[in-house]
Structures are given as structure tokens and as C-alpha cells.
Design a protein around this motif. Structure first.
Motif, mmCIF file in Angstrom:
data_model
loop_
_atom_site.group_PDB
_atom_site.id
_atom_site.type_symbol
_atom_site.label_atom_id
_atom_site.label_comp_id
_atom_site.label_asym_id
_atom_site.label_seq_id
_atom_site.Cartn_x
_atom_site.Cartn_y
_atom_site.Cartn_z
ATOM 1 N N UNK A 2 57.786 92.209 153.715
ATOM 2 C CA UNK A 2 57.684 91.556 152.371
ATOM 3 C C UNK A 2 57.792 90.169 152.714
ATOM 4 N N UNK A 3 56.510 89.477 152.382
ATOM 5 C CA UNK A 3 56.530 88.000 152.659
ATOM 6 C C UNK A 3 55.469 87.446 151.811
ATOM 7 N N UNK A 4 55.180 87.887 150.734
ATOM 8 C CA UNK A 4 53.923 87.551 149.575
ATOM 9 C C UNK A 4 54.154 85.792 149.404
ATOM 10 N N UNK A 9 56.914 77.260 152.756
ATOM 11 C CA UNK A 9 57.988 76.832 151.869
ATOM 12 C C UNK A 9 59.275 76.935 152.484
ATOM 13 N N UNK A 10 60.254 76.503 152.127
ATOM 14 C CA UNK A 10 61.757 76.299 152.802
ATOM 15 C C UNK A 10 62.248 77.803 153.026
ATOM 16 N N UNK A 11 61.400 78.687 152.266
ATOM 17 C CA UNK A 11 61.990 80.087 152.606
ATOM 18 C C UNK A 11 61.001 80.834 153.370
ATOM 19 N N UNK A 12 60.008 80.294 154.192
ATOM 20 C CA UNK A 12 59.231 80.766 154.855
ATOM 21 C C UNK A 12 59.945 81.632 156.147
ATOM 22 N N UNK A 13 61.149 81.295 156.376
ATOM 23 C CA UNK A 13 61.922 81.867 157.382
ATOM 24 C C UNK A 13 62.016 83.423 157.100
ATOM 25 N N UNK A 14 61.943 83.671 155.736
ATOM 26 C CA UNK A 14 62.179 85.223 155.250
ATOM 27 C C UNK A 14 61.220 86.297 156.054
ATOM 28 N N UNK A 15 60.227 85.676 156.442
ATOM 29 C CA UNK A 15 58.756 86.367 156.971
ATOM 30 C C UNK A 15 59.475 87.026 158.338
ATOM 31 N N UNK A 16 60.573 86.368 159.099
ATOM 32 C CA UNK A 16 61.234 86.644 160.303
ATOM 33 C C UNK A 16 62.418 87.739 160.237
ATOM 34 N N UNK A 181 77.295 89.953 163.430
ATOM 35 C CA UNK A 181 76.254 91.025 163.726
ATOM 36 C C UNK A 181 74.875 90.299 163.899
ATOM 37 N N UNK A 182 74.958 88.743 163.839
ATOM 38 C CA UNK A 182 73.741 88.048 164.033
ATOM 39 C C UNK A 182 72.728 88.396 163.285
ATOM 40 N N UNK A 183 73.136 88.413 161.726
ATOM 41 C CA UNK A 183 72.385 88.617 160.749
ATOM 42 C C UNK A 183 71.225 87.744 160.905
ATOM 43 N N UNK A 184 69.922 88.063 160.341
ATOM 44 C CA UNK A 184 68.958 87.078 159.688
ATOM 45 C C UNK A 184 69.013 86.464 158.516
ATOM 46 N N UNK A 185 69.813 87.062 157.664
ATOM 47 C CA UNK A 185 70.022 86.857 156.056
ATOM 48 C C UNK A 185 71.173 87.389 155.516
ATOM 49 N N UNK A 186 71.989 86.288 154.818
ATOM 50 C CA UNK A 186 73.090 87.174 153.917
ATOM 51 C C UNK A 186 72.747 86.806 152.679
ATOM 52 N N UNK A 187 72.725 87.862 151.565
ATOM 53 C CA UNK A 187 72.360 87.808 150.338
ATOM 54 C C UNK A 187 73.626 88.269 149.714
ATOM 55 N N UNK A 188 74.051 87.198 148.602
ATOM 56 C CA UNK A 188 75.359 87.516 147.837
ATOM 57 C C UNK A 188 74.945 87.725 146.496
#
Length: 365
Positions: A2-4, A9-16, A181-188
Motif C-alpha cells: 500500500x503506497x498510494x 511526501x514526509x511519509x514516503x518512507x511507508x513504501x519501504x 525487533x528493528x521494526x520499520x514502523x510503530x503505530x499507536x
């Protein structure tokens, strides 16, 4: 993947992003009356199922066990009480007992929901003393890696029934796990859309899209703690800042939105982002000549309104500060002069810019 909406943008990192830790707050798990929010949990599990299908590695840190256990034990106590018992002062239920009952309840619910979606889940309970042990953390990481390789969704909670509380809240637990765990993202996931400049109920409060410590630190007024749970927004921000500084991006967003995780991974501008490089994305606002003139006039007026003794004290303080920091000022001035020379400024202007030894002391006289 999901990278629509994430490009440029500052959130471009979510593609990875491949490995994501999702922390579910108690206010998301339960309704206002303390009962389970089945609709929200169902929507969350459906999103996780979709992520699992798309090869994301998802780890869930859940709250809610103590609240659910307390509700069930209150009911059991009420059923077993006589009328005379009900007339007596009621004693609060033991939190660890509530946790022991609630952990069973909430895991049974997750297992049922995920089973309906053909997803396998696993439960892991950790305590504060466990997490202090380097060997335990290594074993925990190995176990989680094995589960993730099998497309199993680990569901983790602090073992409140047998813990002295190093985490204090599951937000800090989620941050520690994301780092381990060296996660790529944490969502709270929270019961509000993200971090606001003031209490969310205040119409003047604004949603902060990207948290920048030098801009927002000290300028946020937190509202009341969540109606349930232990942490609240203060704990979420603390955990988010810690994780972001260590290199794990964090997004605080609403768990009430049935597509919140999907939107985050699409790069949509939802919630509040915490990122180690966030300060680089904000352009420094240059003060114009008019702004400086207005500020100088306002300061002059304030200075004139003070008594002569107060003005004298201020000037002496400034003089003392200049003398005390003369070496530092000289180093910074040398850098300014070098930059001016490199920019090709006129020698006469550079001469006026340069501070000669002792000039700061002369200014104080």
C-alpha cells in the motif's frame, strides 16, 4: 504494497515498510460503558488480515486485559453477594487479579476473530524483569522471528498479573519491542485522531501532523488522561519520541477509524508522525526587516516601562553574559566572517562584521 499517497511526501518512507508494530489502546478495545468494542476490534483484525496477506509482518501489542477482567470480576462479585454485602463499603478489586482474568478474555476474543479470518495468532506475555534480561530479549526476538516467518500474528501484552511495572504502560512496551525487533514502523492507536496542540475537546486545539521537538516541546497542553488505561497521550508522546530518536518512525492515529492502518500504509496524511528527520522537513522562517523593526519597537516600549533599577540590572546581566561567553562569541563570529568571505562580500562590510579581541568587553563598558 500500500503506497498510494506516499510519493514525495514526509511519509514516503511507508513504501519501504515491511515490519510494523501496532499498539491497541484500552480505549480502542472497550466502549464507553467498559464492554468490548467488538466492531472496532473486528475492523482492526480485518485490516491485519489484509496486511498479513500482503506479506507485511505485523506484531500487535494490546491493552485492555485489566479493564475486561475488572468488569467480569465485578459481575461475578455482584452475583455472589448478598443484599447485606451490597450495603457494605465496596473494596476495589485487585489489579493483578483483574489482569489474570482479563488476559484470558481478550486473547480468546482475538483468537476467535482471527480464526474467522483464517489467520493464526499467538499470545506472548512479558514482564518487567523479563525485559531486563538480555538472554530473554534474545529468546523473545528469536520466537517472534519464527512466528512471523510462519505468517502468525503475535499478540503481546505486559503480564500485569506478575509484573512490578517497568513499562508502566503498553505504549513504552510497544516502543521497546519495535526497537528490539528493528521494526520499520510503530503505530499507536488511540481514541483521538492524533496529538493536538491542546485538549482535543478544545475548539482552538489543532491536530499536529508532524511532531518536531524544537517546535512543539513545551508548547502542548495535554488534556485529561484516557477514561481507561494507564498512559494517555502523555505516555504515547513519550514512547513515540523515544522510538523515533532511535530510528523507528511512529504514527499516533485513531483506532476508531476502520481503515486507520490501511491509510497509514498508503501514506495518507492521518494522525501525527514522529520521525528522526522531521526537523529537516520544516523550513526555517526568515524574519523580514519589517518584522524585526516591529519586534525592536515593542521591546523598546517594554524596556522604557521598567524602572531605572530594573533596566540597569538587565544591562548588567547582558554585559556579564557577553564577558562570560566572549570565547564562544569569537568562534561563532569567525565562522560568520569566513562565510561572508566565501560569499564574496565587500571587505568594508566584512571589517565591520569582524569582532576584534576584547571588543565584547568594550561593548560592556
Amino acid at each position: 504494497m500500500m503506497n498510494g499517497g506516499a510519493a514525495d511526501t514526509p511519509r514516503a518512507f511507508v513504501k519501504e515498510v515491511k515490519r510494523i508494530v501496532i499498539k491497541v489502546g484500552t480505549a480502542v478495545v472497550t466502549r464507553g460503558d467498559g464492554r468490548l468494542a467488538l466492531g472496532r476490534l473486528g475492523a482492526l483484525c480485518e485490516q491485519i488480515k489484509e496486511l498479513n496477506y500482503q506479506q507485511y509482518e505485523v506484531i500487535v501489542v494490546t491493552s485492555g486485559a485489566v479493564g475486561l477482567g475488572r468488569q467480569r470480576l465485578k459481575y461475578r462479585k455482584l452475583v455472589n453477594s448478598s443484599f447485606a454485602d451490597l450495603q457494605k463499603p465496596q473494596v476495589d478489586l485487585d489489579g493483578k487479579a483483574c489482569a489474570a482474568v482479563g488476559q484470558n478474555c481478550i486473547m480468546a476474543l482475538y483468537d476467535t476473530l482471527f480464526s474467522q479470518l483464517d489467520v493464526t495468532s499467538a499470545q506472548l506475555l512479558v514482564t518487567d524483569s523479563d525485559f531486563r534480561d538480555k538472554d530473554f530479549r534474545k529468546q523473545l526476538k528469536h520466537t517472534l522471528e519464527s512466528l512471523l516467518s510462519l505468517r502468525v500474528v503475535p499478540i503481546i501484552n505486559e503480564n500485569d498479573a506478575d509484573s512490578s511495572g517497568i513499562f508502566w504502560d503498553n505504549d513504552s512496551l510497544a516502543a521497546l519491542l519495535a526497537l528490539e525487533l528493528k521494526a520499520d514502523l510503530l503505530v499507536l492507536l488511540s481514541d483521538v485522531e492524533g496529538l493536538y496542540s491542546g485538549p482535543p475537546s478544545d475548539p482552538e486545539s489543532k491536530l499536529i501532523r508532524t511532531y518536531i521537538e524544537r517546535v512543539h516541546l513545551g508548547g502542548i497542553t495535554f488534556g485529561d488522561k484516557s477514561r481507561v488505561g494507564r498512559g494517555g497521550m502523555t505516555a504515547k508522546v513519550k514512547a513515540a519520541v523515544m522510538a523515533a530518536k532511535a530510528g523507528v518512525p511512529v504514527i499516533i492515529t485513531s483506532g476508531f477509524d476502520p481503515e486507520s492502518i490501511v491509510k497509514v500504509l498508503q501514506g495518507d496524511d492521518v494522525g501525527t508522525l514522529f520521525h528522526r528527520d522531521a526537523h529537516l522537513w520544516v523550513k526555517t522562517k526568515e524574519a523580514g526587516a519589517r518584522d524585526m523593526a516591529v519586534a525592536a519597537r515593542e521591546c523598546s516600549r517594554r524596556l522604557q516601562a521598567l524602572s531605572s533599577e530594573d533596566r540597569k540590572k538587565i544591562l548588567l546581566d547582558i554585559a556579564n553574559a557577553l564577558e562570560a561567553n566572549e570565547k564562544v562569541i569569537k568562534v561563532e563570529n569567525d565562522a560568520d566572517v569566513a562565510a561572508a568571505e566565501q560569499a564574496g562580500m565587500e571587505k568594508a562590510l566584512i571589517a565591520r562584521l569582524a569582532l576584534k579581541p576584547g571588543k565584547a568587553r568594550q561593548c560592556c563598558c
